[in-house]
Design an enzyme around this catalytic site. Structure first.
Site, PDB file in Angstrom:
ATOM      1  N   GLU A 204      51.343  71.798  59.391  1.00 46.13           N
ATOM      2  CA  GLU A 204      50.665  70.941  58.424  1.00 46.13           C
ATOM      3  C   GLU A 204      49.185  71.272  58.262  1.00 46.13           C
ATOM      4  O   GLU A 204      48.412  70.457  57.761  1.00 46.13           O
ATOM      5  CB  GLU A 204      50.873  69.477  58.806  1.00 46.13           C
ATOM      6  CG  GLU A 204      52.356  69.113  58.763  1.00 46.13           C
ATOM      7  CD  GLU A 204      52.642  67.662  59.076  1.00 46.13           C
ATOM      8  OE1 GLU A 204      51.692  66.925  59.419  1.00 46.13           O
ATOM      9  OE2 GLU A 204      53.808  67.257  58.969  1.00 46.13           O
ATOM     10  N   LYS A 335      58.424  57.879  53.044  1.00 43.34           N
ATOM     11  CA  LYS A 335      58.774  59.254  52.699  1.00 43.34           C
ATOM     12  C   LYS A 335      59.913  59.205  51.689  1.00 43.34           C
ATOM     13  O   LYS A 335      61.023  58.768  52.015  1.00 43.34           O
ATOM     14  CB  LYS A 335      59.216  60.032  53.944  1.00 43.34           C
ATOM     15  CG  LYS A 335      58.117  60.265  54.972  1.00 43.34           C
ATOM     16  CD  LYS A 335      58.684  60.944  56.213  1.00 43.34           C
ATOM     17  CE  LYS A 335      57.587  61.304  57.209  1.00 43.34           C
ATOM     18  NZ  LYS A 335      58.152  61.860  58.467  1.00 43.34           N
TER      19      LYS A 335
END
EC number: 4.2.1.11
Length: 429
Positions: A204, A335
């Site tokens: 990430e 999400k």
């Protein structure tokens, strides 16, 4: 009426070099939109199922089956529907699949269509996506929860905690918050170099040094904040994603930092961190099915820190409702690919807010250049977004979209700042 006329799909690559699904939708009025679906590294057992091909191609991770599902079944089922009736479209997708976890057609195939339809409808209405989804009052810019040090499943190191984040809660605007986060990120690189530690990156965009443990990582980040001329706590707070399911074993417990611990011992560990560091949020501190442990942890430290449920809730309204009833966590990680449609995502958000839970919009470790979650964060007024370090274009794309939204809102824009953590930010000051 913005009637769906064509639906297409293809296999593309995500930020980890793995295949994912991209969907294109065209409306009868000539409007066209595209959406790409993300994929997680540490995934909850109860998430919507990604349809993968298996076999040798792409190591079994190809998505040609999901693409074909869009072309052969999903597309024909939604052609002719009104794109601005998102609930109708998404219900048609859910009914067509017919399974509770979207395993027949694939959550990745279904989500791609759901998001592309929403984008097309927004364009047809000549509205930015955040305004189309959130209505005329959407104006809150979220605190960027920047994952600047990666561990767990996001890095090839012995660090058990998956994400160490900085949250610029003291910034006056999103543009300044982004600058502060970027400056801390670069300061951390310098600190790591001075310590002779790796400055390689994790999934990430955060650094992935092999440090001694949680406190060592938090100490390094605190030094970086000060090196950037900012105050830990008052200006920039800290946050964690433990992703504890990744180090939990049935029958054994939590194998964490060289010792085996119970849920109560993990709670004591987190409580100790709260006394030593300006932490405002801890995500997935315990395993996804440890409901009793979660409830006890929330009762113990939930008045001092935001406790975010990701794997335990998987953006699923039914699991979230159980969590609210049992006093599990006090915030929901959102999400879109965990549940598989935009409507179900918004239903989970509404349930969370009505239950007094905060929400944090989140990316996945396998991301694309799609910026939809930036618009979604503003649309629902979550006040928090987690989309990685201020590095790597698939992460920065979301931050840059938020810059554009703040600019478009002008004087109406409000940065959430420490108001995103009203019960907890006072602990950091």
């Amino acid at each position: 009426m913005p009637i769906i006329e064509q639906v297409g799909a293809r296999e593309i690559l995500d930020s980890r070099g793995n295949p994912t699904v991209e969907v294109e939708v065209a409306l009868i009025d000539g409007t066209f939109a595209r959406a790409a679906v993300p994929s997680g590294a540490s995934t909850g057992e109860h998430e919507a199922v990604e349809l993968r091909d298996g076999g040798d191609r792409y190591g079994g991770k190809g998505v040609q089956k999901a693409v074909q599902a869009v072309l052969d079944e999903i597309g024909p089922a939604v052609i002719g529907l009104n794109a601005d009736d998102q609930r109708l479209v998404d219900q048609a997708l859910v009914d067509l699949d017919g399974t509770p976890d979207k395993s027949r057609l694939g959550g990745n195939a279904i989500l791609g269509v759901s998001l592309a339809v929403a984008k097309a409808a927004a364009d047809s209405a000549e509205l930015p996506l955040f305004r189309y989804v959130g209505g005329p009052n959407a104006h809150i810019l979220p605190v960027p929860m920047m994952n600047i040090l990666n561990g767990g499943a996001h890095a090839d190191t012995a660090v058990d905690i998956q994400e160490f984040m900085v949250a610029p809660i003291g910034a006056p605007s999103f543009v300044e918050a982004l600058r502060w986060g970027a400056e801390v990120y670069h300061a951390l690189k310098s600190v790591l170099k001075k310590e002779g530690l790796s400055t390689g990156l994790g999934d990430e965009g955060g650094f992935a040094p092999d440090v001694a443990g949680t406190t060592a990582a938090l100490d390094l980040i605190s030094r970086a904040i000060e090196s950037a001329g900012l105050r830990p706590g008052a200006d920039v707070a800290l946050a964690l994603d433990a992703a504890a399911t990744e180090f939990f074993t049935d029958g054994t417990g939590y194998v964490f930092e060289g010792t085996t611990r119970t849920a109560d011992q993990m709670t004591e560990f987190y409580a100790g961190l709260l006394g030593a560091y300006p932490l405002v949020s801890i995500e997935d501190p315990l395993s996804e099915d440890d409901w009793d442990g979660w409830a006890a942890l929330t009762a113990s430290i939930g008045d001092r820190v935001q406790i975010v449920g990701d794997d335990i809730f998987v953006t699923n309204p039914e699991r979230l409702e159980e969590g609210i009833e049992r006093g599990v966590a006090n915030a929901l990680l959102v999400k879109v690919n965990q549940i598989g449609t935009l409507t179900e995502t918004l239903d989970a958000v509404t349930l969370a807010h009505h239950g007094g839970y905060r929400t944090m919009i989140s990316h996945r470790s396998g991301e694309t250049e799609d910026t939809m979650i930036a618009d979604l964060a503003v649309a629902i007024g979550s006040g928090q977004i987690k989309t990685g370090a201020p590095a790597r274009s698939e992460r920065v794309a979301k931050y840059n979209q938020l810059l554009r939204i703040e600019e478009a809102l002008g004087d109406a824009a409000r940065y959430a700042g420490d108001l995103a953590f009203p019960r907890f930010a006072c602990e950091t000051k």
